[in-house]
Scaffold this motif. Structure first.
Motif, PDB file in Angstrom:
ATOM      1  N   HIS A 125       4.064  -6.724  -1.024  1.00  0.00           N
ATOM      2  CA  HIS A 125       2.609  -6.583  -1.090  1.00  0.00           C
ATOM      3  C   HIS A 125       2.131  -7.161  -2.419  1.00  0.00           C
ATOM      4  O   HIS A 125       2.036  -6.456  -3.424  1.00  0.00           O
ATOM      5  CB  HIS A 125       2.198  -5.114  -0.969  1.00  0.00           C
ATOM      6  N   GLY A 126       1.840  -8.450  -2.424  1.00  0.00           N
ATOM      7  CA  GLY A 126       1.471  -9.116  -3.670  1.00  0.00           C
ATOM      8  C   GLY A 126       0.210  -8.577  -4.303  1.00  0.00           C
ATOM      9  O   GLY A 126       0.185  -8.281  -5.513  1.00  0.00           O
ATOM     10  N   SER A 127      -0.854  -8.438  -3.512  1.00  0.00           N
ATOM     11  CA  SER A 127      -2.114  -7.958  -4.078  1.00  0.00           C
ATOM     12  C   SER A 127      -1.992  -6.524  -4.559  1.00  0.00           C
ATOM     13  O   SER A 127      -2.477  -6.169  -5.640  1.00  0.00           O
ATOM     14  CB  SER A 127      -3.239  -8.068  -3.031  1.00  0.00           C
ATOM     15  N   SER A 128      -1.322  -5.699  -3.783  1.00  0.00           N
ATOM     16  CA  SER A 128      -1.143  -4.303  -4.185  1.00  0.00           C
ATOM     17  C   SER A 128      -0.291  -4.187  -5.434  1.00  0.00           C
ATOM     18  O   SER A 128      -0.501  -3.297  -6.266  1.00  0.00           O
ATOM     19  CB  SER A 128      -0.509  -3.502  -3.039  1.00  0.00           C
ATOM     20  N   ALA A 129       0.673  -5.091  -5.589  1.00  0.00           N
ATOM     21  CA  ALA A 129       1.528  -5.075  -6.776  1.00  0.00           C
ATOM     22  C   ALA A 129       0.704  -5.372  -8.032  1.00  0.00           C
ATOM     23  O   ALA A 129       0.926  -4.763  -9.088  1.00  0.00           O
ATOM     24  CB  ALA A 129       2.661  -6.091  -6.636  1.00  0.00           C
ATOM     25  N   VAL A 130      -0.239  -6.296  -7.917  1.00  0.00           N
ATOM     26  CA  VAL A 130      -1.108  -6.612  -9.057  1.00  0.00           C
ATOM     27  C   VAL A 130      -1.955  -5.399  -9.420  1.00  0.00           C
ATOM     28  O   VAL A 130      -2.084  -5.032 -10.596  1.00  0.00           O
ATOM     29  CB  VAL A 130      -2.027  -7.819  -8.731  1.00  0.00           C
ATOM     30  N   ILE A 131      -2.530  -4.758  -8.407  1.00  0.00           N
ATOM     31  CA  ILE A 131      -3.355  -3.570  -8.639  1.00  0.00           C
ATOM     32  C   ILE A 131      -2.530  -2.459  -9.278  1.00  0.00           C
ATOM     33  O   ILE A 131      -2.949  -1.803 -10.240  1.00  0.00           O
ATOM     34  CB  ILE A 131      -3.977  -3.096  -7.307  1.00  0.00           C
ATOM     35  N   GLU A 132      -1.341  -2.242  -8.748  1.00  0.00           N
ATOM     36  CA  GLU A 132      -0.446  -1.205  -9.260  1.00  0.00           C
ATOM     37  C   GLU A 132      -0.098  -1.450 -10.725  1.00  0.00           C
ATOM     38  O   GLU A 132      -0.111  -0.522 -11.548  1.00  0.00           O
ATOM     39  CB  GLU A 132       0.817  -1.192  -8.401  1.00  0.00           C
ATOM     40  N   TYR A 133       0.214  -2.697 -11.058  1.00  0.00           N
ATOM     41  CA  TYR A 133       0.574  -3.033 -12.434  1.00  0.00           C
ATOM     42  C   TYR A 133      -0.616  -2.858 -13.375  1.00  0.00           C
ATOM     43  O   TYR A 133      -0.483  -2.309 -14.480  1.00  0.00           O
ATOM     44  CB  TYR A 133       1.086  -4.474 -12.499  1.00  0.00           C
ATOM     45  N   ALA A 134      -1.775  -3.309 -12.924  1.00  0.00           N
ATOM     46  CA  ALA A 134      -2.969  -3.223 -13.767  1.00  0.00           C
ATOM     47  C   ALA A 134      -3.346  -1.780 -14.077  1.00  0.00           C
ATOM     48  O   ALA A 134      -3.697  -1.446 -15.210  1.00  0.00           O
ATOM     49  CB  ALA A 134      -4.142  -3.925 -13.081  1.00  0.00           C
ATOM     50  N   VAL A 135      -3.263  -0.922 -13.073  1.00  0.00           N
ATOM     51  CA  VAL A 135      -3.694   0.474 -13.243  1.00  0.00           C
ATOM     52  C   VAL A 135      -2.626   1.326 -13.916  1.00  0.00           C
ATOM     53  O   VAL A 135      -2.923   2.102 -14.829  1.00  0.00           O
ATOM     54  CB  VAL A 135      -4.084   1.083 -11.871  1.00  0.00           C
ATOM     55  N   ASN A 136      -1.372   1.164 -13.494  1.00  0.00           N
ATOM     56  CA  ASN A 136      -0.314   2.073 -13.954  1.00  0.00           C
ATOM     57  C   ASN A 136       0.448   1.607 -15.181  1.00  0.00           C
ATOM     58  O   ASN A 136       1.060   2.417 -15.875  1.00  0.00           O
ATOM     59  CB  ASN A 136       0.676   2.338 -12.820  1.00  0.00           C
ATOM     60  N   VAL A 137       0.428   0.296 -15.446  1.00  0.00           N
ATOM     61  CA  VAL A 137       1.146  -0.225 -16.613  1.00  0.00           C
ATOM     62  C   VAL A 137       0.167  -0.657 -17.704  1.00  0.00           C
ATOM     63  O   VAL A 137       0.301  -0.252 -18.866  1.00  0.00           O
ATOM     64  CB  VAL A 137       2.058  -1.414 -16.221  1.00  0.00           C
ATOM     65  N   LEU A 138      -0.818  -1.440 -17.327  1.00  0.00           N
ATOM     66  CA  LEU A 138      -1.795  -1.908 -18.313  1.00  0.00           C
ATOM     67  C   LEU A 138      -2.889  -0.877 -18.591  1.00  0.00           C
ATOM     68  O   LEU A 138      -3.588  -0.961 -19.597  1.00  0.00           O
ATOM     69  CB  LEU A 138      -2.434  -3.213 -17.835  1.00  0.00           C
ATOM     70  N   PRO A 143       2.597   2.358   1.219  1.00  0.00           N
ATOM     71  CA  PRO A 143       3.893   2.457   0.537  1.00  0.00           C
ATOM     72  C   PRO A 143       5.074   2.296   1.492  1.00  0.00           C
ATOM     73  O   PRO A 143       5.887   3.207   1.659  1.00  0.00           O
ATOM     74  CB  PRO A 143       3.844   3.864  -0.071  1.00  0.00           C
ATOM     75  N   ASP A 144       5.193   1.130   2.127  1.00  0.00           N
ATOM     76  CA  ASP A 144       6.255   0.924   3.117  1.00  0.00           C
ATOM     77  C   ASP A 144       7.420   0.096   2.578  1.00  0.00           C
ATOM     78  O   ASP A 144       8.276  -0.345   3.329  1.00  0.00           O
ATOM     79  CB  ASP A 144       5.690   0.268   4.374  1.00  0.00           C
ATOM     80  N   ASN A 145       7.426  -0.147   1.261  1.00  0.00           N
ATOM     81  CA  ASN A 145       8.524  -0.869   0.614  1.00  0.00           C
ATOM     82  C   ASN A 145       8.649  -2.314   1.111  1.00  0.00           C
ATOM     83  O   ASN A 145       9.732  -2.896   1.093  1.00  0.00           O
ATOM     84  CB  ASN A 145       9.868  -0.144   0.814  1.00  0.00           C
ATOM     85  N   ASP A 146       7.533  -2.885   1.570  1.00  0.00           N
ATOM     86  CA  ASP A 146       7.513  -4.284   1.974  1.00  0.00           C
ATOM     87  C   ASP A 146       6.942  -5.109   0.827  1.00  0.00           C
ATOM     88  O   ASP A 146       6.655  -4.582  -0.247  1.00  0.00           O
ATOM     89  CB  ASP A 146       6.670  -4.447   3.243  1.00  0.00           C
TER      90      ASP A 146
END
Length: 217
Positions: free
Chosen positions: A80-93, A75-78
């Protein structure tokens, strides 16, 4: 395959195949997507998830990158494309399953054993391949014959899947969902040469034919 073939392919899709998915796509545009599965696969052009798994639009949220690698939570606010996909899939979808799918003859895993030199043109690739370092180290440590390149490559491909699954568990929200029982993580290995898939059985740390996979949710 030339770019003009893609133009022709879209025309063929619209004329001959779109009608098969038209009802589903209209519903998806109205209600939005609601996939239960996040599929993490390799960008390799020979890997075709929708074809191999016979899925239709809306079935899977897909992340593809070099080597089907998963970067550890950072979580360094840089960017992170792959992490963004994972985050969206788990926390939004709110997907219920994450599949990390490696494959045979993976160029990324093979590159772990090559010297890529100091070229600045490969700087991002070299950094990204560090995510396969543990798989390489484990494979070389366990290999009965370090000169058996094919054994080493195939083993690295499978071991890497396990390490990428472990990297998923560095994401706090994934750990939380797994502990709640609302999210499962799976490791699959696709064999390009014959179309079969093996799954990782954590109970005995082996890969087994997908036909033996049993899951109630």
């Amino acid at each position: 395959m030339q770019i003009n073939d893609l133009v022709k392919g879209n025309k063929k899709f619209r004329e001959a195949r779109f009608s098969k998915y038209e009802t589903d796509l209209k519903q998806l545009t109205k209600d939005g997507q609601n996939p239960d599965i996040l599929f993490i696969g390799c960008s390799d052009s020979r890997v075709t998830p929708e074809l191999v798994l016979d899925t239709k639009p809306g079935d899977m949220f897909t992340l593809r990158n070099v080597g089907n690698f998963v970067p550890p939570y950072n979580p360094d606010n840089d960017y992170h494309g792959s992490s963004a996909v994972i985050e969206y899939a788990v926390n939004v979808l709110n997907v219920k399953h994450i599949i990390v799918c490696g494959h045979s003859y993976c160029g990324a895993c093979r590159s772990l054993y090559k010297d890529l030199g100091d070229s600045s043109e490969l700087i991002n690739i070299k950094k990204w391949l560090e995510l396969g370092k543990k798989a390489r180290e484990y494979t070389l440590l366990a290999a009965p014959d370090k000169n058996d390149k094919e054994y080493i490559y195939r083993t690295t491909e499978k071991v890497s899947i396990v390490y990428q699954m472990e990297n998923l568990l560095t994401f706090p929200y994934i750990v939380k969902r797994v502990k709640e029982g609302s999210l499962q993580i799976h490791g699959w290995y696709y064999k390009i040469e014959n179309g079969t898939i093996e799954f990782y059985d954590g109970s005995d740390c082996t890969f087994k034919p997908l036909e033996e996979f049993k899951n109630e949710s």
